[in-house]
Design a protein around this motif. Structure first.
Motif, PDB file in Angstrom:
ATOM      1  N   VAL A  12      42.065 -11.886 -21.340  1.00  0.00           N
ATOM      2  CA  VAL A  12      42.300 -10.453 -21.282  1.00  0.00           C
ATOM      3  C   VAL A  12      43.609 -10.203 -20.555  1.00  0.00           C
ATOM      4  O   VAL A  12      43.894 -10.812 -19.541  1.00  0.00           O
ATOM      5  N   ASP A  13      44.386  -9.292 -21.086  1.00  0.00           N
ATOM      6  CA  ASP A  13      45.660  -8.922 -20.506  1.00  0.00           C
ATOM      7  C   ASP A  13      45.458  -8.431 -19.077  1.00  0.00           C
ATOM      8  O   ASP A  13      44.656  -7.534 -18.831  1.00  0.00           O
ATOM      9  N   ALA A  14      46.193  -8.996 -18.132  1.00  0.00           N
ATOM     10  CA  ALA A  14      46.043  -8.620 -16.717  1.00  0.00           C
ATOM     11  C   ALA A  14      46.450  -7.174 -16.469  1.00  0.00           C
ATOM     12  O   ALA A  14      46.045  -6.575 -15.482  1.00  0.00           O
ATOM     13  N   ASP A  15      47.251  -6.582 -17.355  1.00  0.00           N
ATOM     14  CA  ASP A  15      47.661  -5.194 -17.194  1.00  0.00           C
ATOM     15  C   ASP A  15      46.571  -4.221 -17.616  1.00  0.00           C
ATOM     16  O   ASP A  15      46.689  -3.031 -17.412  1.00  0.00           O
ATOM     17  N   ASN A  16      45.515  -4.719 -18.232  1.00  0.00           N
ATOM     18  CA  ASN A  16      44.423  -3.873 -18.685  1.00  0.00           C
ATOM     19  C   ASN A  16      43.251  -4.020 -17.723  1.00  0.00           C
ATOM     20  O   ASN A  16      42.518  -4.997 -17.772  1.00  0.00           O
ATOM     21  N   PRO A  17      43.047  -3.037 -16.852  1.00  0.00           N
ATOM     22  CA  PRO A  17      41.994  -3.170 -15.854  1.00  0.00           C
ATOM     23  C   PRO A  17      40.590  -2.817 -16.343  1.00  0.00           C
ATOM     24  O   PRO A  17      39.646  -2.913 -15.587  1.00  0.00           O
ATOM     25  N   ILE A  18      40.440  -2.412 -17.595  1.00  0.00           N
ATOM     26  CA  ILE A  18      39.119  -1.978 -18.070  1.00  0.00           C
ATOM     27  C   ILE A  18      38.633  -2.893 -19.188  1.00  0.00           C
ATOM     28  O   ILE A  18      39.294  -3.064 -20.200  1.00  0.00           O
ATOM     29  N   THR A  19      37.462  -3.472 -18.959  1.00  0.00           N
ATOM     30  CA  THR A  19      36.793  -4.268 -19.972  1.00  0.00           C
ATOM     31  C   THR A  19      35.325  -3.882 -19.975  1.00  0.00           C
ATOM     32  O   THR A  19      34.674  -3.910 -18.940  1.00  0.00           O
ATOM     33  N   LEU A  20      34.830  -3.498 -21.116  1.00  0.00           N
ATOM     34  CA  LEU A  20      33.419  -3.179 -21.287  1.00  0.00           C
ATOM     35  C   LEU A  20      32.783  -4.375 -21.988  1.00  0.00           C
ATOM     36  O   LEU A  20      33.309  -4.852 -22.990  1.00  0.00           O
ATOM     37  N   THR A  21      31.689  -4.883 -21.438  1.00  0.00           N
ATOM     38  CA  THR A  21      31.003  -6.034 -22.014  1.00  0.00           C
ATOM     39  C   THR A  21      29.660  -5.586 -22.575  1.00  0.00           C
ATOM     40  O   THR A  21      28.874  -4.971 -21.860  1.00  0.00           O
ATOM     41  N   VAL A  22      29.428  -5.897 -23.841  1.00  0.00           N
ATOM     42  CA  VAL A  22      28.178  -5.517 -24.501  1.00  0.00           C
ATOM     43  C   VAL A  22      27.465  -6.798 -24.916  1.00  0.00           C
ATOM     44  O   VAL A  22      28.031  -7.618 -25.634  1.00  0.00           O
ATOM     45  N   THR A  23      26.225  -6.952 -24.439  1.00  0.00           N
ATOM     46  CA  THR A  23      25.446  -8.141 -24.788  1.00  0.00           C
ATOM     47  C   THR A  23      24.066  -7.729 -25.272  1.00  0.00           C
ATOM     48  O   THR A  23      23.619  -6.611 -25.028  1.00  0.00           O
ATOM     49  N   GLY A  24      23.413  -8.648 -25.939  1.00  0.00           N
ATOM     50  CA  GLY A  24      22.057  -8.392 -26.423  1.00  0.00           C
ATOM     51  C   GLY A  24      22.045  -7.606 -27.714  1.00  0.00           C
ATOM     52  O   GLY A  24      23.045  -7.494 -28.413  1.00  0.00           O
ATOM     53  N   ARG A  25      20.915  -7.063 -28.009  1.00  0.00           N
ATOM     54  CA  ARG A  25      20.744  -6.264 -29.226  1.00  0.00           C
ATOM     55  C   ARG A  25      21.031  -4.804 -28.884  1.00  0.00           C
ATOM     56  O   ARG A  25      20.470  -4.267 -27.937  1.00  0.00           O
ATOM     57  N   VAL A  26      21.892  -4.176 -29.653  1.00  0.00           N
ATOM     58  CA  VAL A  26      22.276  -2.781 -29.411  1.00  0.00           C
ATOM     59  C   VAL A  26      21.300  -1.876 -30.148  1.00  0.00           C
ATOM     60  O   VAL A  26      21.150  -1.977 -31.358  1.00  0.00           O
ATOM     61  N   SER A  27      20.650  -0.983 -29.385  1.00  0.00           N
ATOM     62  CA  SER A  27      19.740  -0.015 -29.995  1.00  0.00           C
ATOM     63  C   SER A  27      20.392   1.362 -29.964  1.00  0.00           C
ATOM     64  O   SER A  27      21.310   1.610 -29.184  1.00  0.00           O
ATOM     65  N   ARG A  28      19.897   2.250 -30.798  1.00  0.00           N
ATOM     66  CA  ARG A  28      20.437   3.622 -30.832  1.00  0.00           C
ATOM     67  C   ARG A  28      20.324   4.312 -29.489  1.00  0.00           C
ATOM     68  O   ARG A  28      21.149   5.125 -29.126  1.00  0.00           O
ATOM     69  N   ALA A  29      19.290   3.990 -28.740  1.00  0.00           N
ATOM     70  CA  ALA A  29      19.049   4.649 -27.459  1.00  0.00           C
ATOM     71  C   ALA A  29      20.129   4.363 -26.427  1.00  0.00           C
ATOM     72  O   ALA A  29      20.363   5.168 -25.537  1.00  0.00           O
ATOM     73  N   VAL A  30      20.801   3.208 -26.524  1.00  0.00           N
ATOM     74  CA  VAL A  30      21.795   2.860 -25.508  1.00  0.00           C
ATOM     75  C   VAL A  30      23.227   3.247 -25.895  1.00  0.00           C
ATOM     76  O   VAL A  30      24.120   3.173 -25.060  1.00  0.00           O
TER      77      VAL A  30
END
Length: 124
Positions: A12-30
């Protein structure tokens, strides 16, 4: 399904301070929770540090069995990023998700990291 902001992600580019990590099964509720998490990150001091138009990283390598709900999540996260003046860059995209994004025409809306995909082992 888990999601979190994370720093120090390899590649990940060091100039980019934001990383969102998504794991598991994605449901509509989340999906609204994912969007709210990204909105909070972009509104905070780290989001203000991003240059206009910079990409926000979203690591989806730990997604399990991506389906159209995962595609919806990506589309909505892309909208959140665009509203804040940024783009969404997907990292470690599973082949199944890449195929679905191509199928529905969203592969051109978000930036897909090029290169070999790495999967995070998880329960199936």
């Amino acid at each position: 399904m888990n999601f979190a902001r994370r720093s120090g992600l390899p590649g990940v580019d060091a100039d980019n301070p934001i990383t969102l990590t998504v794991t598991g099964r994605v449901s509509r509720a989340v999906v609204p929770d994912l969007c709210a998490e990204l909105e909070r990150a972009l509104a905070g001091p780290r989001g203000a540090a991003l240059t206009p138009g910079a990409a926000v990283d979203c690591d989806v390598g730990g997604m399990i069995r991506p389906d159209l709900t995962a595609v919806e999540a990506v589309a909505r996260l892309g909208l959140v990023a665009r509203r804040a003046g940024h783009t969404l860059r997907l990292r470690r995209v599973p082949p199944e998700l890449r195929s679905l994004l191509d199928l529905v025409g969203l592969a051109d809306v978000v930036t897909l990291e090029e290169g070999p995909e790495e999967r995070v082992p998880g329960p199936y």
